[in-house]
Scaffold this motif. Structure first.
Motif, PDB file in Angstrom:
ATOM      1  N   LEU A  34       0.839  -1.202   0.000  1.00 36.18           N
ATOM      2  CA  LEU A  34       0.000   0.000   0.000  1.00 36.18           C
ATOM      3  C   LEU A  34       0.869   1.245   0.000  1.00 36.18           C
ATOM      4  O   LEU A  34       1.870   1.304   0.716  1.00 36.18           O
ATOM      5  N   THR A  37      -0.733   7.205   3.080  1.00 34.24           N
ATOM      6  CA  THR A  37      -0.944   8.651   3.112  1.00 34.24           C
ATOM      7  C   THR A  37      -1.376   9.078   4.516  1.00 34.24           C
ATOM      8  O   THR A  37      -1.410   8.264   5.434  1.00 34.24           O
ATOM      9  N   THR A  40      -6.334   7.328   6.706  1.00 35.01           N
ATOM     10  CA  THR A  40      -6.322   5.892   6.998  1.00 35.01           C
ATOM     11  C   THR A  40      -6.863   5.093   5.826  1.00 35.01           C
ATOM     12  O   THR A  40      -7.799   5.514   5.157  1.00 35.01           O
ATOM     13  N   GLN A  41      -6.209   3.977   5.540  1.00 39.53           N
ATOM     14  CA  GLN A  41      -6.693   3.091   4.489  1.00 39.53           C
ATOM     15  C   GLN A  41      -6.567   1.647   4.942  1.00 39.53           C
ATOM     16  O   GLN A  41      -5.680   1.293   5.702  1.00 39.53           O
ATOM     17  N   LYS A  42      -7.518   0.820   4.483  1.00 36.66           N
ATOM     18  CA  LYS A  42      -7.557  -0.583   4.882  1.00 36.66           C
ATOM     19  C   LYS A  42      -6.933  -1.461   3.818  1.00 36.66           C
ATOM     20  O   LYS A  42      -7.069  -1.204   2.623  1.00 36.66           O
ATOM     21  N   SER A  43      -6.293  -2.514   4.279  1.00 33.04           N
ATOM     22  CA  SER A  43      -5.744  -3.524   3.392  1.00 33.04           C
ATOM     23  C   SER A  43      -6.878  -4.392   2.860  1.00 33.04           C
ATOM     24  O   SER A  43      -7.888  -4.605   3.529  1.00 33.04           O
ATOM     25  N   ASN A  72      -9.374   1.265  12.068  1.00 28.65           N
ATOM     26  CA  ASN A  72      -9.163   2.658  11.695  1.00 28.65           C
ATOM     27  C   ASN A  72      -7.840   3.099  12.315  1.00 28.65           C
ATOM     28  O   ASN A  72      -7.729   3.178  13.535  1.00 28.65           O
ATOM     29  N   ALA A  98      -5.399  -1.535   9.044  1.00 34.78           N
ATOM     30  CA  ALA A  98      -5.468  -0.194   8.469  1.00 34.78           C
ATOM     31  C   ALA A  98      -4.135   0.486   8.750  1.00 34.78           C
ATOM     32  O   ALA A  98      -3.452   0.169   9.737  1.00 34.78           O
TER      33      ALA A  98
END
Length: 102
Positions: A34, A37, A40-43, A72, A98
């Motif tokens: 990933l 940034t 927050t972003q989830k796998s 989160n 995340a």
């Protein structure tokens, strides 16, 4: 720009001579990288079995990681991962992760 390399693998046990330490098999379940940034972003990788382990390596910058069914990641309120250091965690069925950067 930070990235997080994610490997979900199978846990194995070394021989008794090695002290029965769990290690990751050379057979993996899933791999994802990933771009991290400040949001927050989830796998997309999800643990589905009890004998699985995560190996996570931050690349190009430190990151923060949170595990859970619907995680989160929040800077300062989850697991910090230092860039370039591989970390291994046991994986819980139904969990993903995340990630966020500062």
């Amino acid at each position: 720009m930070a990235k997080l390399n994610i490997i979900l693998g199978i846990a194995e046990t070394q021989s008794k001579e090695a002290g029965m330490k769990p290690v990751m098999s050379d057979s993996f379940v899933a791999v994802e990288t990933l771009v991290v940034t400040q949001v927050t972003q989830k796998s997309a990788v999800m643990c589905e079995e009890t004998d699985q382990v995560w190996m996570l390596t931050a690349l190009g910058g430190d990151v923060w990681v949170q595990f859970g069914g619907d995680p989160n990641a929040v800077v300062g309120d989850c697991l910090p991962l230092i860039a370039g250091v591989p970390y291994t965690f046991s994986a819980s069925p139904g969990f993903t992760l995340a990630v966020i950067s500062e």
